[in-house]
Design a protein around this motif. Sequence first.
Motif, PDB file in Angstrom:
ATOM      1  N   VAL A  43      -5.513  -0.835   3.936  1.00  0.00           N
ATOM      2  CA  VAL A  43      -5.109  -0.743   2.531  1.00  0.00           C
ATOM      3  C   VAL A  43      -5.151  -2.137   1.927  1.00  0.00           C
ATOM      4  O   VAL A  43      -4.546  -3.066   2.468  1.00  0.00           O
ATOM      5  CB  VAL A  43      -3.692  -0.162   2.377  1.00  0.00           C
ATOM      6  N   THR A  44      -5.870  -2.289   0.842  1.00  0.00           N
ATOM      7  CA  THR A  44      -5.945  -3.558   0.124  1.00  0.00           C
ATOM      8  C   THR A  44      -5.623  -3.305  -1.335  1.00  0.00           C
ATOM      9  O   THR A  44      -6.199  -2.396  -1.954  1.00  0.00           O
ATOM     10  CB  THR A  44      -7.338  -4.188   0.260  1.00  0.00           C
ATOM     11  N   ALA A  74      -0.084   2.210  14.320  1.00  0.00           N
ATOM     12  CA  ALA A  74      -0.306   1.424  15.528  1.00  0.00           C
ATOM     13  C   ALA A  74      -0.960   0.121  15.113  1.00  0.00           C
ATOM     14  O   ALA A  74      -2.106   0.103  14.652  1.00  0.00           O
ATOM     15  CB  ALA A  74      -1.192   2.180  16.507  1.00  0.00           C
ATOM     16  N   THR A  75      -0.246  -0.965  15.250  1.00  0.00           N
ATOM     17  CA  THR A  75      -0.767  -2.254  14.805  1.00  0.00           C
ATOM     18  C   THR A  75      -1.577  -2.971  15.876  1.00  0.00           C
ATOM     19  O   THR A  75      -2.276  -3.942  15.584  1.00  0.00           O
ATOM     20  CB  THR A  75       0.386  -3.164  14.360  1.00  0.00           C
ATOM     21  N   GLN A 104      -3.717  -6.139   4.287  1.00  0.00           N
ATOM     22  CA  GLN A 104      -2.330  -6.023   3.845  1.00  0.00           C
ATOM     23  C   GLN A 104      -1.574  -4.995   4.672  1.00  0.00           C
ATOM     24  O   GLN A 104      -0.443  -5.204   5.084  1.00  0.00           O
ATOM     25  CB  GLN A 104      -2.280  -5.634   2.359  1.00  0.00           C
ATOM     26  N   LYS A 105      -2.200  -3.866   4.879  1.00  0.00           N
ATOM     27  CA  LYS A 105      -1.607  -2.830   5.709  1.00  0.00           C
ATOM     28  C   LYS A 105      -2.748  -2.137   6.431  1.00  0.00           C
ATOM     29  O   LYS A 105      -3.721  -1.727   5.807  1.00  0.00           O
ATOM     30  CB  LYS A 105      -0.823  -1.815   4.867  1.00  0.00           C
ATOM     31  N   GLY A 114       0.806  -1.211   0.000  1.00  0.00           N
ATOM     32  CA  GLY A 114       0.000   0.000   0.000  1.00  0.00           C
ATOM     33  C   GLY A 114       0.835   1.255   0.000  1.00  0.00           C
ATOM     34  O   GLY A 114       2.056   1.220  -0.064  1.00  0.00           O
ATOM     35  N   PRO A 115       0.166   2.421   0.058  1.00  0.00           N
ATOM     36  CA  PRO A 115       0.836   3.703  -0.058  1.00  0.00           C
ATOM     37  C   PRO A 115       1.779   3.970   1.098  1.00  0.00           C
ATOM     38  O   PRO A 115       1.544   3.559   2.218  1.00  0.00           O
ATOM     39  CB  PRO A 115      -0.338   4.702  -0.053  1.00  0.00           C
TER      40      PRO A 115
END
Length: 490
Positions: free
Chosen positions: A163-164, A470-471, A137-138, A34-35
Motif C-alpha cells: 500500500v502506497t 506477515a512482515t 508504507q504497508k 493505508g486501508p
Amino acid sequence: MHHAVIRALAVSTASVVLALAAVWSCSKEHDQTGPQSGGAAGASGSADATPDWGVGGSSWEASSGGSGGSSPTDSGLPSDLAWLADPDIWKPVPGTDFLAPYCAAFEGVPALLKFPALEWKGCGTGCAVADLVQGYQKAGAYRGAGTHIVEGKTRALLALHTVTTTDSHYYQTARVADLETGTTIGAVELVEKTGIAWATCSVGQGPESAVIGGVAGLSIPGDPESHSLAMTLNVPEGTWIWAQPALENAPQGLMSFDIDSDNIRFQTGKGAVRALLNPAVSTWTTLESNSLSSIGSGQGDLAVWIDSVQPGKQKIRGWAPDGKGIRDLLDPAPALTCMVAPGPTAIVGAVSDGSSCSDYGHLRLFKLPRIYSLSASAPELSPTFGSTPLALYTEPGLRVWNGYAIATVSEPGEAGPGDAFLLVVRLSDWKSWRVDASPGHQPHGSAWTITDKYLYFGEAGTTAATSQWATQIRRYDLAELDQLATPLGN
C-alpha cells in the motif's frame, strides 16, 4: 467458537462476495499507512462525496473497457515508486467499470514490474529469513501461499500486498512471488481515491492458494449488493485470467479452493458444491446440491472435502476433471475429521477427539494413497501428537506435500493470538515437530506452505491489528528440523 479458530467458516451476507472472490477487504477509513480491515465510516469523506479522479493533473476515466493511465511524473508518488502509476506498466482490467468512480483496476505487464526480489538472509544452519515489507508504507503477506507443479517443477508461491499513499490516491498492489527465486510473477493494482468513507473496492488472493483471487466493489454505499470479478494467475506467463462478466451477489460458500488443472476453483458448503470450470467465464456450475460439504482443499487435478453425512458421521468426497463427477473417496472417515487435504502422493486428514473441531482435543492424522475412487482399505492412523490437547486453526489449516503435512494449532490456556505454532509431521513414520515463530511474532494464519525440501512460514505480529500481515517469512530446511524446531513425542 474457540479463539484458536481464527478463520470463521460462516460469512455474512455483506462479505459473501469478498469471501468468494478471495479478496482483501479494505475500509475507506484510511490512516496514513493505508486501508484497514472493516467498513466503518470514517471521519473524512461522505456518502455523497465524489472526489475528482484526476491524478496529479491527468485523468483515469473508468469505462466498460477499464480505465486510462496517469503519467509517472505527476502522480504524487516518490521517484522510486513512480512506476506504480506508469501506464506502460499497468494496463486497465476490462469489465471493472463497477469500481467507478472511486477506484480503477490494472494488471501489470510481467516483464516490466519493478518489485524488488525477496532477499534471503541466513539465520543459522538450515534457516533463512526474508523481509516482506521492502520499504513500502504497508506491505507483507496478507492472505495465502501454496505449492504447485508448474511445467514439471515444484514452485512455492506467496501472495504479497503493498500500500502506497499520496495526497489523492491509494496504490494497492496484490502480487505473487516465487519463494525460490524471490521474483514477482504477476501483479494487479487497485488505485482508489482518498477521502472515501465506506468500503467500496478491494483486491486480493485467497487463503488456500496464492494464484486465485479477485477484485470487488460495492455498487452503492451502504447497499449489501456487491460486484466481483474473479481472477486466476496463469503462472508460466504471469498474466491474469479474468472471469467475465463481473458478478452481482456471487454465490455463497464456506470454503474456496482450487486445483491446478484448468485453473478450476471450487466452493463447498452452504448446501452445495460449486465450481468455476472456466476461469475466463463467470459461470458457477452446481456440481451437487443438498450437500453437507464443508472444509476442503485442492492440488493438481484433485479436489477433496469433508461431507457430514449426519452428526458424528463423515465421509471424504472428491472431484477430478475425468468426467466421473463427484465421488466418495473414504466412507466413513475417522471421527472426528476436521480437515482434509490432498498432496501429490497422499490424501491426509486431521482428526480430533475433542467435543468439536473448534475445541481442544488430542490430534491425529490419517493418510490414504492419492486415490480417485472409493478406498478399498481403511486409512492409516497416526498416534497422537504430544500429550497436550490442541486446537486446529481453520482455512487453510492443513497442507500436504509428498512426505510431510503441516497444520496450525494452539494449546489450551493460551490467551489468544500470538500463541499459535506449526505442527509438522513426517508421513513415513509420523515423526512430528513443533515450529514456533521468532520472538515477538506468530505464524501467519495462511502464509505458509511446504515443498520437498523447505518449510516456508510467514511471521506476523501478535496483536489483533498486526496478526493479518506477515512482515517477514522464514525458510527452514526440512532436513534440519531437529535443530530448528522442537521434536514432539508421539
